[in-house]
Design a protein around this motif. Structure first.
Motif: not given
Lengths: 991, 456, 194
Positions: A59, A71, A76-82, C48, C55, C58, C60-62, C90-96
């Motif tokens: 994205s 940490r 390290d980020h997970l950036v999905p599509y919108v 999904e 992978y 994560v 998508p916002t939609s 996009p939302v930048a989630w933190q990887r766990i």
């Protein structure tokens, strides 16, 4: 939404796309649109290249990656599509069919794209000019796409501008007739370009379209002149190698250069695989001044100067008429033959003539594009007399757009001050123009000079207006193959630097700016309406199908009957008898072509197929000449010619014609490209209108200085070791006979444990390897192999996992070349494995010799103990910033750090992915399901890969063949990669 | 090895001074050091600095700064490593084997030899780590419970190296320090200043010279000698296996272990001579280190040199006799005629021809000649290792991968830097440590008068 | 000589190093308890890719907006989601769950072979904020690859968070799965490292 994103990048106010129409079209077939088509992430600056950040790239903004967590490891980020595109599965690559063009002709390719990043280019099996194979240039385009040196912005007189407004400005101040308007462009076979040019001509009858082609291929070269004179119109010859039992190539390299070389190589190989006596096998005669790929596998190669080719042809004609009773097609030719009798190379000529006469309709005489029109006419005469025309050669209409003149005519107009606006569409003519045209000096006589280019190159520097060109992977377009088959070029990614397509520039000239996509669509629609009977919907559906398959299958243009008018013969200049003394022979480079790829690190570091030279060009001279001049490898010589002088380092090349000094063009670049700077010498100034490809040498003087040439192979003799086995067709061993190679002696080391699954193995057929090096580039692209630069190549630290070894047999002035692709042999009793102290290199259940980078501490013991020396070591952090193009990397392969060993893995990432898919989808693993990168791209299909335990597999079959052998079998390492002995088909009287 | 000199008239100890005088005499350099040694320390220290700088540069940049390449994956670093390890051998040989063989003549020189061993091993140990592509993971070669649940591969001779060299280093140190104890005590008791008394007392670990001390000391010394003796043979044999287990032509040879051990003792004794001759002159130790010592060491040089010469002869012969074309090429063409042939011939001259002059008694007693010879021998031994490592690798099985090698400035800095470090450490040793086994000397003094007449 | 290495060896296995149980603030306070346990949304609705790609993916916002343009449309908690949708950022989630870059883990294969979500990720349905449960060391991976039976479950229970069979039950099911699907996990280095 996506359409918005899409448009925003065109801040220059280009009109909006017809989003609605394209969404429906996009849904109807596999053309990506909106974000799918142009993931904006692709132009994020290369920051870090961890595999997961590639996934992050799925994205837009890695820029957001600022949230700090507490940490131990780095954030390290997970950036999905919108909004996730419909057909994108993160982690699974998509493949799009498109077209790339060289010299105007199109080659169909399939591009692999990871989350919107094009990472690899392969051939399109359905395209007649590719047949699934791909050359070095096509593959290197993916690197060119991400080249940081590419031009970034449009400018006029040093200040940035809005290109389309400037075009309209040009349009307005150009008068109604447009007498002062000249368009200088590369040759093109694009229907859309043709249409746009026609519109320009229509709007400004006085304007002229000049076409310049440095390569001089087809209609724009000597062959084109010959056909025009003989047949009255532009033609292009189509050669069918798969039916040619006797091939005679005169100063031609049909298997490794030219728009159809991939198809030629495939056809040639189909008749080169005789694996038992009595099978049909072609015989290749080559006469050339400097060794080429084609010459390397010739059965009988003749080293003659370029200037002697015409005489050789005449002698061949004479022999055919006198010795073989072949009827001469025309008296004028007979007269010509009678007038010029040579006694050189009688045995070669006799043998070739005998073979040609004995195989009428199954022979093929090819003349190189560097030869004068007369040579091509004589070649046609030979083919016609032997009944090859219509059998192995067919003439079709030239798909290239005919222009209104060439550079020479433009030169005259410039001198007369008739050019007000000069619009140059790519091609860097200032570099590639013939020397005595002196375009660099004359171009300034045009008041207004616009250049559309990928780089701020030599031409850009002399133009007051500049427009960045869209890369072939960035823009819409279309093209024709040699046989007229049309195909569409679709973009894989949003233009990284706001590049513009040539057709868009022309369109902006005649009217309101339009997008290449719309232009292409209209062209194809019109074509259908022209063809009639197909409504819009039908047209769109057809377009969709073409776009999906990448090519309009089975629509080759019909052939034209050829009745030669031999009276034209008189118009051809007959070269005077060749004088003694050296001749400077200029040729396109195997790596940078006419110079356009000089900024491509992959190609600069690719060892030249013949000389194994990297990062340079040099003067190839024969050993005899070296003795005469008293020069050694790398010594500088000054070659003084009638057209100028050149100081260039020497390479002593076995098989080079004694009196020919060969220098390849495209080096010594003076543009803004950083990689290309200060590499080699520029030989273009020595070319001239009268002799585009050669110059008469006045004197050769050796300079005291010398130059360090980065050559990757230094020793050319087999030292009588069992490395490369040969066989003649007549002498092929039948299974009953003894094997080529005695089995290895008893071994103390236990045989490795094999798992229940497949056992992967490779067989390479040296009989059809032409050394074109496409596999080397494919491997580099697939496996993220870094470029190390000249200094490290000089220290023999090049990183190519796959190299093509070249050996010579016989005397050094006229040797036989032997080629052998050499990569990790995946030995079953691998010497590298038991010496590694950390288990970094091990043997897998399915017979792979694994290299686990992250376990490697870098003792290099494995490399020392490798009999094949195919292991490569990261002496520095080669994969750092100096390796410019992280976006081009394959996320399926680890990027190796400093200090670890690496080597060929049999493309293990492809094996594992295929295995996983078969498990997930619940379908059994087919033995041919895994295709390695080198195998996939090989034009002659010399490489076979598969499961050797499956009796049905091609690999198992070939391994069992009596011609199969292992390199250094006596070392007892039991390599998994085996080779088929090089089978030759020499003429009985020449052996 | 009985060269205690049937014909040697020289005593092992000259002069009949009493113990106190002897102590005074031997420890003088500690209390009133010779200025020359101090001056010598300055270049040595600078050289060591260069060494450390070059090492750091390599660590930071990567070993691309060396001349190594493919196919020549090993070059200077491994050559230096093998060379230093070899030099180390003489120490253990003198102190352990000669001790067990009751060769009294070892007494005055064993301390020096042992120190030399230690410093050589320090140098030798640095190179294998420095030559790793990722030196920060060197501990992966040692067996430890990793979260990866992986052990090192014990089939690899490099893991054997780790064990062999660490053991060797440890035992050599213990042996050296144990021998030092009584003399440190003596130093403590005779030291002029309070501070020195404290320091030496600290190092002496409370040695009081009680009968019980002496008894356990003797036993421990004997045991350590027995323990160290097999190491003399094992260490360099294992180092030689780094090459011998490989398939690489020029390495794949069964005679390597004995050949390497002989070479090791050869170069080791050369180094002892190189150190002892100037030291003896400088500190006027002629009465402690007599011509008898010199002569015996020269004889060892001659003996081991002849073994090495024999191995040189054997190598090409076995290659030829085996009929293996790759071995034959290396031994019969690659080395004598290929790139770096001059190094090969240098080796032959230094290691085969030069030592043979030691048959002449007069030359064995000519200190200047001996010094030059011993230097040449060390040069020769270094080139021998270079020939084995480099000339083999650059001419492998596939001619297409044949290449050449050229060292860089960093390579040179590391080689000469390591020599400086060695010299520096040795000078520090001579300055602060009783560098002659005083207690043993006193023992010897009691036997000496008898000693000179009858040989053991 | 011995103490230091063994101390290190011990330390390397402790949660602070393996990051087990380490809680991280996410840009959006997404609560798995609510979505999984209360609403019973299947894992694969959001993640999904998990059964056909390497992978898990994560959402998508939609995907969030599918529901949240109907429910809780004004919740302050969801402001970042709406912002993301509106501004197309996009939302930048933190990887766990960190795996090193040289480790190639394929979710889909493990799913298709009967490795459940909770086997590695633990009881996500009880986590207000997701944290790492397993040590995720190579040794931990290898354990299952050496003896898969103790980690397998029927394919229809993959996303079942409550799958807690008795030892005997697990033994029976596991061995049965291994036999039926012919499961033989790779122990080759190139299985995960390439």
């Amino acid at each position: 939404m996506s359409a918005h994103l899409h448009d925003d990048h065109r801040s220059d106010g280009a009109p909006h796309r017809d989003a609605l129409y394209w969404r429906t079209l996009a849904d109807s077939f596999d053309v990506p649109s909106g974000t799918r088509e142009f993931p904006p992430a692709a132009d994020t600056p290369p920051n870090a290249w961890s595999r997961r950040q590639f996934i992050g790239l799925m994205s837009a903004s890695m820029a957001l990656a600022g949230l700090s967590g507490c940490r131990l490891t780095s954030d390290d980020h997970l950036v999905p599509y919108v909004t996730q595109p419909v057909d994108v599965i993160p982690g699974r690559p998509s493949h799009y069919a498109t077209t790339v063009t060289m010299g105007g002709y199109g080659t169909g390719v399939v591009v692999t794209s990871h989350e919107g990043r094009p990472t690899k280019i392969d051939g399109n099996p359905e395209h007649p000019a590719s047949l699934g194979a791909c050359g070095v240039f096509e593959q290197a385009l993916v690197l060119q796409l991400y080249d940081p040196d590419r031009a970034q912005a449009a400018r006029l007189n040093g200040v940035s501008c809005l290109w389309h407004q400037e075009m309209q400005e040009v349009a307005t101040h150009t008068g109604t007739r447009g007498d002062g308007l000249r368009v200088l462009m590369e040759p093109t076979a694009s229907p859309t370009m043709a249409r746009c040019c026609a519109e320009v001509k229509q709007r400004w009858p006085g304007s002229r379209i000049i076409i310049h082609d440095a390569a001089g291929i087809g209609a724009h070269g000597a062959a084109g002149q010959a056909w025009r004179a003989l047949f009255g119109h532009d033609l292009v010859a189509r050669y069918d190698f798969s039916r040619s039992l006797i091939v005679v190539a005169m100063d031609a390299d049909p298997l490794a250069s030219g728009p159809s070389h991939l198809a030629h190589a495939r056809g040639f190989a189909s008749l080169r695989r005789a694996r038992s006596a009595g099978q049909p096998m072609n015989r290749l005669y080559v006469a050339e001044s400097s060794p080429t790929c084609t010459g390397s596998i010739a059965d009988h190669r003749l080293a003659v100067s370029d200037r002697d080719i015409v005489d050789l042809l005449l002698a061949l004609l004479a022999e055919l008429m006198a010795g073989q009773g072949v009827l001469c097609p025309d008296q004028r030719i007979a007269a010509l033959v009678a007038g010029r009798t040579t006694s050189a190379h009688p045995s070669w000529i006799r043998a070739a003539a005998a073979d040609l006469a004995a195989n009428r309709g199954a022979g093929l005489i090819l003349i190189g594009d560097r030869q004068p029109p007369l040579a091509h006419a004589l070649g046609h005469a030979l083919n016609a007399a032997l009944g090859n025309v219509g059998a192995t050669i067919a003439y079709g209409p030239s798909p290239l757009m005919a222009g209104d003149g060439d550079l020479a005519s433009l030169m005259r107009e410039l001198d007369r001050g008739q050019v007000d606006d000069l619009l140059i569409l790519g091609g860097n003519p200032v570099l590639t123009a013939l020397g005595d045209i002196q375009l660099g000096r004359r171009i300034s006589q045009a008041r207004n000079r616009w250049y559309l280019g990928l780089y701020e190159d030599e031409t850009a520097q002399l133009c007051n207006g500049f427009i960045p060109q869209a890369h072939v992977l960035e823009s819409w377009g279309d093209a024709c193959a040699c046989d007229g088959t049309r195909s569409i070029q679709q973009p894989l990614i949003d233009p990284l630097h706001g590049g513009i397509a040539a057709c868009e520039v022309l369109a902006a000239l005649v009217g309101p700016p339009r997008l290449a996509r719309d232009l292409v669509r209209d062209t194809w629609r019109d074509a259908f309406q022209g063809a009639g009977s197909i409504a819009d919907a039908g047209a769109d559906a057809h377009l969709a199908e073409v776009l999906r398959r990448g090519v309009e299958v089975g629509r080759a243009s019909s052939l034209v009957s050829t009745a030669a008018d031999w009276s034209a013969l008189a118009r051809f200049e007959v070269p005077q008898r060749s004088r003694d003394g050296f001749e400077l022979s200029l040729k396109l480079d195997a790596k940078v072509h006419d110079g356009r790829f000089a900024n491509n690190p992959w190609l600069q570091e690719l060892p030249d197929p013949v000389t194994k030279l990297t990062w340079d060009n040099a003067a190839l001279i024969s050993p005899a000449a070296a003795r005469r001049l008293g020069v050694a490898q790398g010594a500088l010589i000054e070659v003084r010619c009638d057209t100028g002088a050149l100081t260039v380092p020497v390479i002593i090349q076995p098989g080079q014609a004694e009196w020919t000094i060969s220098v390849s063009l495209g080096y010594g670049r003076r543009g803004a490209e950083r990689t290309a700077a200060d590499i080699g010498v520029d030989a273009y100034p020595l070319t001239s209108i009268s002799r585009p490809w050669s110059a008469a040498v006045i004197a050769v003087t050796s300079r005291p200085a010398s130059h360090r040439l980065a050559i990757t192979q230094h020793h050319w003799s087999l030292e009588g070791r069992p490395i490369l086995l040969e066989q003649t067709l007549a002498g092929i061993n039948l299974p009953a006979d003894a094997p080529l190679q005695p089995p290895p002696g008893p071994s103390l080391r236990p045989a490795p444990a094999h798992g229940p699954g497949p056992q992967w193995a490779m067989v390479i057929d040296t009989s059809v390897c032409i050394g074109c090096s496409a596999c080397v580039v494919a491997c580099q692209a697939e496996n993220n192999i870094p470029v190390v630069g000249k200094e490290n190549v000089l220290r023999s630290r090049e990183m190519h996992w796959l190299r093509i070894d070249r050996y010579y047999r016989g005397n050094e002035d006229d040797p036989v070349a032997l080629l052998q692709p050499m990569a990790c042999q995946h030995c079953e009793k691998a010497p590298c494995e038991y010496v590694c102290p950390t288990y970094a290199t091990t043997h897998s259940q399915d017979g792979l010799n694994e290299m686990t980078y992250n376990r490697c501490v870098g003792t290099r013991f494995c490399s020392n103990n490798c009999p094949y020396k195919v292991r490569r070591f990261n002496w520095y952090n080669f994969a750092d910033g100096r390796d410019p193009l992280p976006l081009a990397r394959n996320p399926e392969v680890t990027v190796r750090a400093r200090g670890v060993m690496e080597k060929c893995t049999y493309c293990v990432q492809r094996i594992r992915t295929t295995e996983h898919r078969s498990l997930v989808d619940g379908v059994p693993l087919r033995t041919d399901a895994v295709v390695t990168a080198c195998q996939q791209t090989c034009p002659t299909q010399a490489i076979t890969f598969g499961d050797m335990t499956d009796p049905a597999s091609a690999v198992a079959h070939l391994r069992a063949h009596p011609l199969a052998y292992a390199v250094l079998e006596d070392s007892g390492a039991q390599p998994r990669t085996r080779y088929l002995a090089h089978v030759r088909n020499p003429h009985p009287e020449l052996t | 090895m009985s060269m205690a000199g049937q014909h040697a008239a020289d005593p092992l100890l000259i002069g009949t001074s009493d113990d106190a005088a002897l102590t005074q005499r031997v420890l003088r350099p500690l209390w009133s050091p010779h200025p020359a040694l101090g001056w010598l320390m300055i270049p040595a220290a600078l050289g060591s600095l260069v060494f450390i700088t070059a090492l750091c540069y390599t660590f930071v940049t990567g070993i691309g700064v060396w001349g190594n390449n493919i196919p020549v994956g090993w070059a200077f670093a491994i050559t230096n490593f093998v060379w230093w390890i070899g030099i180390g051998h003489a120490g253990t040989f003198i102190s352990a084997i000669l001790y067990l063989l009751q060769q009294e003549w070892r007494t005055s020189i064993n301390r020096i030899a042992e120190a030399m061993t230690l410093f050589a091993v320090v140098n030798a140990g640095l190179f294998p780590i420095a030559h790793l592509g990722r030196p920060w993971f060197f501990y992966w070669l040692a067996p430890y419970p990793a979260t990866m649940e992986l052990w090192p591969q014990f089939r690899s001779s490099l893991t054997w190296d780790v064990a062999a060299i660490s053991t060797y280093g440890t035992v050599s140190f213990l042996f050296w320090y144990l021998g030092l104890l009584p003399d440190l005590a003596t130093a403590r008791d005779t030291a002029p200043t309070r501070l020195r008394r404290r320091l030496y007392g600290l190092c002496a670990l409370g040695w009081r010279g009680a009968a019980s001390h002496w008894r356990s000391y003797r036993i421990a010394y004997l045991l350590l000698a027995g323990l160290a003796t097999p190491l003399v043979v094992s260490v360099h044999s294992i180092v030689s296996l780094d090459f011998a287990v490989a398939k690489q032509p020029g390495w794949h040879s069964t005679i390597f272990p004995p050949y390497f051990v002989a070479g090791a003792i050869f170069s080791g004794f050369a180094m002892v001579l190189t150190l002892v001759i100037p030291l003896r002159a400088l500190l006027r130790l002629q009465d402690v280190i007599t011509m008898r010592h010199i002569d015996n060491m020269a004889k060892v040089l001659l003996a081991t040199g002849s073994i090495v010469a024999y191995s040189y002869l054997l190598e090409p012969f076995t290659a030829w006799y085996s009929g293996d074309p790759y071995e034959r090429y290396i031994q019969l063409v690659g080395r004598p005629a290929g790139p770096f042939a001059w190094v090969f011939w240098l080796t032959i001259v230094c290691n085969v021809l030069v030592p043979q002059v030691l048959w002449l008694r007069s030359l064995r007693r000519n200190l200047v000649a001996l010094l030059i010879i011993s230097l040449l021998v060390q040069l020769g031994m270094w080139s021998e290792r270079f020939v084995i490592v480099v000339t083999s690798l650059q001419r492998g099985a596939l001619p297409s991968s044949w290449s050449s090698y050229s060292p860089t400035l960093i390579d040179a800095c590391l080689l000469f830097g390591s020599m400086s470090l060695f010299l520096f450490l040795f000078l520090v040793f001579v300055r602060f440590v009783p560098f002659i086994a005083l207690s043993e000397l006193k023992l010897l003094r009691r036997k000496e008068p008898v000693e000179t007449q009858v040989s053991p | 000589m011995v103490a230091i290495p063994s101390a290190l060896a011990f330390a390397m296995r402790q949660p602070p190093v393996t990051e087990q149980g380490h809680i991280i603030d996410q840009p959006i306070a997404f609560d798995h308890r609510h979505h999984v346990r209360d609403l019973g949304i299947d894992c694969r609705y959001c993640h999904e890719g998990v059964d056909h790609s390497a992978y898990a993916g994560v959402p998508p916002t939609s995907r969030c907006m599918n529901c949240h343009n109907q429910v809780w449309t004004a919740a302050a908690l969801l402001a970042p989601v709406r912002w993301s949708a509106e501004t197309n950022t996009p939302v930048a989630w933190q990887r766990i769950h960190h795996l090193p870059d040289f480790v190639y883990f394929d979710h889909s294969v493990h799913i298709s072979r009967g490795v459940g979500c909770s086997t590695c990720h633990g009881p996500v349905d009880t986590m207000a904020r997701v944290y790492q449960v397993a040590p995720m060391t190579m040794g931990w991976c290898i354990d299952c690859h050496r003896d898969p039976a103790h980690a397998l479950r029927p394919l229809d229970r993959i996303t079942d968070m409550d799958w807690t069979p008795s030892a005997a039950e697990q033994e029976r099911v596991g061995t049965d799965m291994v036999r039926r699907l012919g499961i033989s996990p790779t122990l080759d280095c190139s299985g995960c490292h390439r």
